[in-house]
Design a protein around this motif. Structure first.
Motif, PDB file in Angstrom:
ATOM      1  N   ARG A 737       0.834  -1.207   0.000  1.00 25.66           N
ATOM      2  CA  ARG A 737       0.000   0.000   0.000  1.00 25.66           C
ATOM      3  C   ARG A 737       0.868   1.256   0.000  1.00 25.66           C
ATOM      4  O   ARG A 737       0.587   2.226  -0.704  1.00 25.66           O
ATOM      5  CB  ARG A 737      -0.912  -0.017   1.226  1.00 25.66           C
ATOM      6  CG  ARG A 737      -1.736   1.242   1.397  1.00 25.66           C
ATOM      7  CD  ARG A 737      -3.012   0.995   2.160  1.00 25.66           C
ATOM      8  NE  ARG A 737      -2.856   0.252   3.381  1.00 25.66           N
ATOM      9  CZ  ARG A 737      -2.986   0.775   4.616  1.00 25.66           C
ATOM     10  NH1 ARG A 737      -3.233   2.058   4.758  1.00 25.66           N
ATOM     11  NH2 ARG A 737      -2.865   0.019   5.681  1.00 25.66           N
ATOM     12  N   GLN A 738       1.921   1.248   0.771  1.00 26.89           N
ATOM     13  CA  GLN A 738       2.809   2.405   0.859  1.00 26.89           C
ATOM     14  C   GLN A 738       3.480   2.706  -0.480  1.00 26.89           C
ATOM     15  O   GLN A 738       3.580   3.846  -0.907  1.00 26.89           O
ATOM     16  CB  GLN A 738       3.895   2.138   1.913  1.00 26.89           C
ATOM     17  CG  GLN A 738       3.515   2.553   3.321  1.00 26.89           C
ATOM     18  CD  GLN A 738       3.474   4.052   3.464  1.00 26.89           C
ATOM     19  OE1 GLN A 738       2.409   4.665   3.402  1.00 26.89           O
ATOM     20  NE2 GLN A 738       4.635   4.654   3.612  1.00 26.89           N
ATOM     21  N   TYR A 739       3.950   1.656  -1.126  1.00 25.27           N
ATOM     22  CA  TYR A 739       4.775   1.840  -2.314  1.00 25.27           C
ATOM     23  C   TYR A 739       3.953   2.047  -3.595  1.00 25.27           C
ATOM     24  O   TYR A 739       4.390   2.757  -4.498  1.00 25.27           O
ATOM     25  CB  TYR A 739       5.698   0.642  -2.521  1.00 25.27           C
ATOM     26  CG  TYR A 739       6.611   0.325  -1.354  1.00 25.27           C
ATOM     27  CD1 TYR A 739       6.848   1.262  -0.343  1.00 25.27           C
ATOM     28  CD2 TYR A 739       7.233  -0.913  -1.251  1.00 25.27           C
ATOM     29  CE1 TYR A 739       7.675   0.972   0.732  1.00 25.27           C
ATOM     30  CE2 TYR A 739       8.067  -1.208  -0.182  1.00 25.27           C
ATOM     31  CZ  TYR A 739       8.279  -0.265   0.815  1.00 25.27           C
ATOM     32  OH  TYR A 739       9.097  -0.570   1.867  1.00 25.27           O
ATOM     33  N   THR A 740       2.781   1.387  -3.672  1.00 25.84           N
ATOM     34  CA  THR A 740       2.116   1.324  -4.978  1.00 25.84           C
ATOM     35  C   THR A 740       0.915   2.244  -5.133  1.00 25.84           C
ATOM     36  O   THR A 740       0.508   2.543  -6.257  1.00 25.84           O
ATOM     37  CB  THR A 740       1.661  -0.118  -5.270  1.00 25.84           C
ATOM     38  OG1 THR A 740       0.637  -0.505  -4.344  1.00 25.84           O
ATOM     39  CG2 THR A 740       2.829  -1.094  -5.169  1.00 25.84           C
ATOM     40  N   THR A 741       0.294   2.689  -4.022  1.00 29.24           N
ATOM     41  CA  THR A 741      -0.867   3.566  -4.165  1.00 29.24           C
ATOM     42  C   THR A 741      -0.416   4.989  -4.460  1.00 29.24           C
ATOM     43  O   THR A 741       0.762   5.330  -4.337  1.00 29.24           O
ATOM     44  CB  THR A 741      -1.741   3.553  -2.893  1.00 29.24           C
ATOM     45  OG1 THR A 741      -0.966   4.023  -1.794  1.00 29.24           O
ATOM     46  CG2 THR A 741      -2.268   2.163  -2.596  1.00 29.24           C
ATOM     47  N   LYS A 742      -1.364   5.818  -4.835  1.00 27.69           N
ATOM     48  CA  LYS A 742      -1.059   7.215  -5.124  1.00 27.69           C
ATOM     49  C   LYS A 742      -0.465   7.891  -3.886  1.00 27.69           C
ATOM     50  O   LYS A 742      -0.891   7.643  -2.768  1.00 27.69           O
ATOM     51  CB  LYS A 742      -2.340   7.933  -5.556  1.00 27.69           C
ATOM     52  CG  LYS A 742      -2.103   9.341  -6.088  1.00 27.69           C
ATOM     53  CD  LYS A 742      -3.416   9.985  -6.464  1.00 27.69           C
ATOM     54  CE  LYS A 742      -3.174  11.428  -6.904  1.00 27.69           C
ATOM     55  NZ  LYS A 742      -4.434  12.142  -7.134  1.00 27.69           N
ATOM     56  N   ALA A 743       0.518   8.769  -4.084  1.00 26.84           N
ATOM     57  CA  ALA A 743       1.279   9.357  -2.981  1.00 26.84           C
ATOM     58  C   ALA A 743       0.393  10.035  -1.944  1.00 26.84           C
ATOM     59  O   ALA A 743       0.634   9.930  -0.744  1.00 26.84           O
ATOM     60  CB  ALA A 743       2.306  10.340  -3.514  1.00 26.84           C
ATOM     61  N   ASP A 744      -0.623  10.737  -2.368  1.00 26.72           N
ATOM     62  CA  ASP A 744      -1.449  11.474  -1.422  1.00 26.72           C
ATOM     63  C   ASP A 744      -2.820  10.832  -1.233  1.00 26.72           C
ATOM     64  O   ASP A 744      -3.778  11.475  -0.797  1.00 26.72           O
ATOM     65  CB  ASP A 744      -1.588  12.934  -1.846  1.00 26.72           C
ATOM     66  CG  ASP A 744      -2.251  13.071  -3.216  1.00 26.72           C
ATOM     67  OD1 ASP A 744      -2.467  12.031  -3.874  1.00 26.72           O
ATOM     68  OD2 ASP A 744      -2.531  14.218  -3.622  1.00 26.72           O
ATOM     69  N   SER A 745      -2.919   9.558  -1.581  1.00 26.36           N
ATOM     70  CA  SER A 745      -4.206   8.870  -1.404  1.00 26.36           C
ATOM     71  C   SER A 745      -4.481   8.650   0.074  1.00 26.36           C
ATOM     72  O   SER A 745      -3.569   8.609   0.904  1.00 26.36           O
ATOM     73  CB  SER A 745      -4.176   7.525  -2.130  1.00 26.36           C
ATOM     74  OG  SER A 745      -3.223   6.657  -1.533  1.00 26.36           O
ATOM     75  N   LEU A 746      -5.736   8.469   0.395  1.00 25.06           N
ATOM     76  CA  LEU A 746      -6.105   8.173   1.786  1.00 25.06           C
ATOM     77  C   LEU A 746      -5.442   6.886   2.246  1.00 25.06           C
ATOM     78  O   LEU A 746      -5.005   6.778   3.404  1.00 25.06           O
ATOM     79  CB  LEU A 746      -7.634   8.068   1.915  1.00 25.06           C
ATOM     80  CG  LEU A 746      -8.144   7.680   3.314  1.00 25.06           C
ATOM     81  CD1 LEU A 746      -7.751   8.739   4.334  1.00 25.06           C
ATOM     82  CD2 LEU A 746      -9.656   7.470   3.302  1.00 25.06           C
TER      83      LEU A 746
END
Length: 934
Positions: A737-746
Motif C-alpha cells: 500500500r505504501q509503495y504502490t498507491t497514489k502518494a497522497d491517497s487516503l
C-alpha cells in the motif's frame, strides 16, 4: 509495454537520511558534544519546572582509578530511572557525587610524595590528596559522561568540597547531640597494613589456611570441679577444660572460658587424663584427637559451673568459666576461648563479668614489649611460637590445618584481626537505635523485596559502629576532650558549629591549623583536640544531610531512591540508615534498589588473573554506549549480570531490530507533513487504527515497567512490538500500500499517519535506554518539535480502537494467528521449491465457520494481509489437505499461473509478461485507489 519501461519513479519508495548502520562508536561523541554545548541538562530542568519531583540520590563512587563494568551498570541504571521518570512527568534531577577522603587515596599519595610528616607536612599531604582526588574525579567523570548519563556534571557533589566537609561535621554534631556517640576500647576490625580500624563494609571474606588447635586449661582446684560434676567415679590424671581455636596468637590474651548455661557438660576419661567437654561434642572431639575409647565420669549443666577457676596454659593467672548464649554446638568443644581484646562476643560477655582486657597487641599488630614470651612478634608470626609454648607446657591436645573463611581488608587483600583499641562508636543499643532502624526499614520499599530481609538481618547482628580512623586525609572527629577526665567539653555543640564554619571557609585543614585557645580561651590548657578522622562511610552516609538539602534542584525535598550494588546493604545503605535514624529519627530514603554484580559468560567474577575482565571502555570502543546501555536494560539486575563478547553481540542484534524498525518508520514518512497530511482517527483505515492501538497497549505496559524499574520487561515488550506486532505483521502488510498507491491517497496517508504516531511514541520509549539512538531518530521525525526528546513526556497522541468496531484488537489478534499458520505453510512450500517469494503463491484457506466469518470481513484484501497474489477461503469440509497446527484451518499453496506485474510484483491480472496489472494502471494514471482494510 516494453521491457525497458522503468516504473521505479512511479512508486513511493522509502527514503530517509537516517542511516541503516548505527556506527555508534563514531557518532555518539558528536551527539554528546551537542548535548553539552546546548546545555541539555539545563533544558531538562527548565522543562520540569513545577512538576512533582522524583529524586534519585547518587551514591558516591570512590574517586580512585578508572571505572569498571560495575560502575557502568550502576550509572546506566540510575540514568534510565531519571530519564524514565522525566518521561513519566516528574522533575527528576540528577546530581552525581564522589567520595573523596580515605585510605586508598592516602596510599596513592604516599607513593607519590611520601608519608605525612616525613618528606611533606601533614598539611601538604592533605593538599596533595585533594589534588589527586580532583584528578581522579575528572577522569571518571569523562567516562560516565561517555555512557550517555545526563546530569549536572559541572556541579557534582564532592565529599571534599569545603561546604560538604562542614556539613559532615554538622551531621556528626547532631549524632553527638542526640546521645548516640561514646568512646570505648572494644574490638574492631584492624588492618595491619592500614594500621587503622576498618568498618564492616571495608571487610571481605576469603578462604585462608589456619592452624586448628585443641588446648587444655588445667583446673585450678580439681576437687571443686569434681564436686560440681557429681562424678560417678573419680578417674585418673590431670583434669582440664578443652577449648578449640584457629587463632593461636590470641591465647596470650585469654581471660576466660565461656560455656552455655543450658548445655550438658561432661568429664570424660581420655587415656591418662580427664577432659571437660560439651556432651554433644565428645564423640567429634575424640575422633579429631584420634581416641577410640573413652569413659564418661560425670555430667552437669553449664549453669552449675559458673566461675570455676582454671589456669592459663602458660601464664601465671587463673581464668573463670563464664556463661554466654553465643556458645553453640556447631563445632569445637562447647567451651569457648575468650579473649576480650580480639572478639566481639568475647568483649560483650567479658564486660558482663567485669573482666578486663589484656592489651598485648599494639597498633602495628605486634605484641608489646612487656608481653612475656612473645614481645615484638607480629600476631601471625606469633602463631608458631604460641604452638611451641603450648607443646612445651603439655597444653596442646591436637594441631591440624584447616581451610576456612576469614576476614580480609578489601583494599590490601590481606587478613585482618579483631583488636581492641580506644575508638569512637555510634552505639546500636544507645537510645534504641537498632530497634528504631529496624522499624524504619519496614517503611521503605525494597527492590527487589529480598533486600529488606537482607538489611534487617545485618542491622540485627551488626556491632556498634566504629566511626573513628587514625588517618590523615579525612573529616576530623571535631571534639575537644578533657585531659584528665576524657569528658567532652560542655560547650561541644557550640564548638562543633564553630569548627564547621571554619571548615566551610578553609576545608578540613582548618581543624588541624586551629589553636584551641581561639575557641576555648583560658580553658584550652585543660583540653585537647581529638586527632582521629571520621570513617569514610560516615562521609557518604551523611550526604542525605550534608548534600541533599543544599541542592536547589531538589527544592527542599528528601531523596526518593537510593540505588547501588548488593554489597551496599552493609555499606552506604547501612551507614545512611544508621546516621539518618540517629540524627533525624527516620530512614533517609523511601525506596532502595539493589543490583547484582557482573560476571563473565561462565558465571565467574571478573578477575585480572583469569583475564575475563570486560571494561566499559572496550565495549564502547567496539559497539558504542547504546549497546552497553541496552545490555544493562535487557539483563535482570536483581541477580548476577552476565556479560561477554558473545552476549554483547546478541545485544547488538537486538539493537539492529529496533533501529531497523525506526528506520522503516522514518523512511516511509517520506513526503509526510503532519500539519497537512495527518488523517483523523475516524477516517483512518482499520488496520492502521489497530496499529496505533497496538502501540498504545505497548506504551501502557512499557510505562508501567519503567515506573516499577523493570527494564528487562521494557526491552522484552519493545522487541515484541518491533519484531512481531510490527515487523512480521503490520509493516510487512503495508509495504504494498505504501509503495504502490497514489502518494497522497487516503490509503497511503492513513498508513503514514499511523507510522508517524508510532514513531513519536517509539522514540520516547527507547530514550531512557538507547539515548543516543533516540536523539538521532528525534531529528528525522517530520513535524515541529522541541530540541531534545529528553525534555518530553511519553507520547499522548496514541488512541485506542473502539471495542465496538468491526475490526477490533481481538479480531486482528485472530488474524495474526491465521497469518502465522499461512506463513508456516508458505515456508514449507519454499523449502519444497513450489514457490520462491510469497507473491508467487496462491493460497486456499480451508476454514471452519468461525475462521471463515473472520476472513470474509477482509474480502479482496485477504491477499494483501497474507502477502500472496491470491487468497481464497473455502469450507474446511472441502479441504483436500490436512489440518495444520491451528485447529480449524487447512492451508493449500500452489504457484500462481498468472503473469508478474513489473511494478507491484503481484501475479494477478497482467495481460502479458512485463505489463501492468489493472491496479497499477489506475495508480500510475493518477486515479489511485482507496483500500478499505489493509
Amino acid at each position: 509495454m516494453s521491457e525497458q519501461v522503468d516504473y521505479k519513479n512511479t512508486l513511493n519508495l522509502p527514503e530517509t537520511g537516517f542511516p541503516m548502520r548505527g556506527d555508534l562508536a563514531k557518532r555518539e561523541p558528536a551527539m554528546l558534544k551537542n548535548w553539552y554545548d546546548k546545555n541539555l541538562y539545563g533544558k531538562i530542568r527548565q522543562a520540569g519546572k513545577g512538576k512533582k519531583t522524583f529524586i534519585l540520590h547518587d551514591g558516591p563512587p570512590y574517586a580512585n582509578g578508572t571505572i569498571h563494568i560495575g560502575h557502568a551498570v550502576n550509572k546506566i541504571l540510575k540514568d534510565m530511572i531519571v530519564k524514565s521518570k522525566t518521561s513519566l512527568g516528574y522533575d527528576s534531577p540528577y546530581i552525581p557525587g564522589w567520595d573523596c577522603h580515605g585510605l586508598p587515596i592516602e596510599l596513592k599519595v604516599e607513593a607519590l610524595v611520601g608519608k605525612p610528616n616525613q618528606k611533606v607536612t601533614a598539611a601538604e599531604f592533605r593538599e596533595e590528596c585533594r589534588k589527586y582526588a580532583r584528578e581522579q574525579v575528572e577522569g571518571q567523570k569523562k567516562d560516565f559522561i561517555r555512557l550517555g548519563v545526563i546530569g549536572d556534571w559541572d556541579n557534582p557533589y564532592l565529599t571534599m568540597n569545603f561546604t560538604t566537609e562542614a556539613n559532615i561535621i554538622r551531621a556528626f554534631g547532631k549524632a553527638v547531640a542526640n546521645g548516640h556517640l561514646y568512646k570505648g576500647a572494644k574490638p574492631v576490625y584492624w588492618c595491619l597494613d592500614c594500621a587503622s580500624s576498618l568498618s564492616e563494609a571495608e571487610v571481605e571474606y576469603e578462604d585462608k589456611t589456619s592452624p586448628s588447635i585443641y588446648v587444655k586449661f588445667p583446673a585450678a582446684d580439681e576437687s571443686t570441679v569434681e564436686k560440681a560434676f557429681n562424678l560417678n567415679e573419680k578417674g585418673s590424671g590431670k583434669l582440664s577444660a578443652v577449648i578449640w581455636t584457629t587463632t593461636p596468637w590470641t591465647i596470650p590474651s585469654n581471660k576466660a572460658i565461656a560455656l552455655n548455661a543450658e548445655f550438658d557438660y561432661q568429664v570424660v576419661q581420655f587415656g591418662d587424663e580427664r577432659l571437660i567437654l560439651a556432651k554433644e561434642l565428645v564423640e567429634s572431639v575424640a575422633k579429631a584427637i584420634g581416641v577410640e575409647n573413652w569413659k564418661v565420669l560425670g555430667s552437669t549443666k553449664g549453669s552449675e559451673l559458673e566461675l570455676l577457676p582454671f589456669n592459663h596454659p602458660f601464664y601465671a593467672y587463673q581464668v573463670p568459666f563464664i556463661l554466654g548464649e553465643h556458645v553453640t554446638l556447631d563445632g569445637g568443644t562447647g567451651l569457648v576461648h575468650t579473649a576480650p581484646d580480639h572478639g566481639q562476643d568475647d568483649y560483650v560477655i567479658a564486660r558482663q563479668y567485669d573482666i578486663g582486657m589484656a592489651g598485648l597487641v599494639g597498633n602495628d599488630g605486634k605484641f608489646i614489649s612487656t608481653t612475656e614470651f612473645f614481645a615484638g612478634l607480629g600476631v601471625f608470626e606469633a602463631n608458631g611460637k604460641v604452638l611451641e609454648k603450648l607443646q612445651e607446657v603439655g597444653a596442646l591436645l591436637k594441631l591440624e590445618k584447616i581451610r576456612h573463611s576469614y576476614p580480609y581488608c578489601w583494599r590490601h587483600k590481606t587478613p585482618v584481626i579483631f583488636r581492641a583499641t580506644p575508638q569512637w562508636f555510634i552505639g546500636m543499643e544507645v537510645k534504641g537505635l537498632r530497634q528504631q532502624a529496624l522499624s524504619e526499614i519496614k517503611k521503605v520499599r525494597w527492590i527487589p523485596d529480598w533486600g529488606q530481609a537482607r538489611i534487617e538481618k545485618m542491622v540485627e547482628n551488626r556491632p556498634d559502629w566504629c566511626i573513628s580512623r587514625q588517618r590523615t586525609w579525612g573529616v576530623p572527629v571535631a571534639l575537644f576532650i578533657h585531659n584528665e577526665t576524657e569528658q567532652l567539653h560542655p560547650r561541644t555543640q557550640e564548638l562543633i558549629e564553630q569548627v564547621a564554619k571554619l571548615v566551610e571557609q578553609k576545608g578540613i585543614q582548618a581543624w588541624w591549623d586551629l589553636d584551641p585557645k581561639d575557641l576555648l580561651g583560658d580553658d584550652a590548657a585543660n583540653y585537647h583536640k581529638v586527632p582521629d578522622t571520621l570513617d569514610v562511610w560516615f562521609d557518604s552516609g551523611s550526604t542525605y544531610s550534608s548534600v541533599a538539602p543544599f541542592r536547589p534542584e531538589f527544592h527542599g525535598n528528601e531523596p526518593d531512591m537510593y540505588l547501588e550494588g548488593s554489597d551496599q546493604h552493609r555499606g552506604w545503605f547501612m551507614s545512611s540508615l544508621m546516621l539518618s535514624t540517629a540524627t533525624d529519627n527516620k530512614a533517609p530514603y523511601k525506596q532502595v534498589l539493589t543490583h547484582g554484580f557482573t560476571v563473565d559468560g561462565q558465571g565467574r567474577k571478573m578477575s585480572k588473573s583469569i583475564g575475563n575482565i570486560v571494561t566499559p571502555q572496550q565495549v564502547i570502543d567496539k559497539f558504542g554506549s547504546d549497546i552497553l546501555r541496552l545490555w544493562v536494560a535487557a539483563t535482570d539486575y536483581t541477580g548476577e549480570m552476565t556479560v561477554s563478547d558473545e552476549i554483547l553481540k546478541r545485544t547488538a542484534d537486538s539493537y539492529r531490530r529496533i533501529r531497523n524498525t525506526a528506520r522503516f518508520l522514518l523512511a516511509n514518512l517520506n513526503g509526510f507533513e503532519p500539519t497537512r497530511d495527518l488523517v483523523k482517527p475516524e477516517e483512518m483505515i482499520s488496520l492502521d487504527r489497530w496499529a496505533v492501538d497496538c502501540a498504545l497497549q505497548a506504551q501502557n505496559e512499557i510505562k508501567d515497567s519503567y515506573d516499577n524499574y523493570q527494564f528487562h520487561a521494557v526491552v522484552q515488550r519493545l522487541m515484541k512490538f518491533c519484531s512481531i506486532e510490527m515487523g512480521s505483521f503490520y509493516l510487512d502488510i503495508i509495504k504494498d500500500r505504501q509503495y504502490t498507491t497514489k502518494a497522497d491517497s487516503l490509503a497511503r496517508r492513513s498508513c503514514q499517519t499511523a507510522l508517524w504516531h508510532i514513531a513519536e511514541a517509539l522514540v520516547r520509549w527507547i530514550a531512557p535506554i538507547l539515548s543516543f539512538t533516540a536523539d538521532e531518530i528525534w531529528h528525522y521525525i517530520p513535524g515541529e518539535r522541541s530540541e531534545f526528546v529528553f525534555t518530553e513526556e511519553f507520547y499522548d497522541g496514541l488512541f485506542a480502537l473502539d471495542s465496538n468496531e468491526q475490526f477490533d484488537d481481538a479480531y486482528w489478534q485472530q488474524i495474526l494467528t491465521v497469518r502465522d499458520e499461512i506463513n508456516r505453510v508458505l515456508e514449507t512450500a519454499r523449502n519444497d521449491k513450489i514457490i520462491g517469494g510469497g507473491l508467487e503463491a496462491e493460497v486456499t484457506i480451508f476454514a471452519n465457520d468461525e475462521y471463515a466469518r473472520l476472513l470474509a470481513k477482509l474480502g479482496n484484501e485477504l491477499r494483501f494481509v497474507t502477502i500472496t497474489s491470491k487468497a481464497d477461503v473455502k469450507p474446511l469440509a472441502a479441504a483436500d489437505v490436512a489440518e495444520g497446527e491451528v485447529k480449524g484451518l487447512a492451508i493449500k499453496v500452489i504457484h500462481s499461473a498468472n503473469h508478474k506485474c513489473p511494478r507491484c510484483w503481484h501475479y494477478s491480472d497482467s495481460p502479458t509478461e512485463n505489463t501492468l496489472c489493472s491496479r497499477c494502471e489506475e495508480n500510475v494514471n493518477g486515479n489511485g485507489e482507496v483500500r478499505k482494510f489493509a
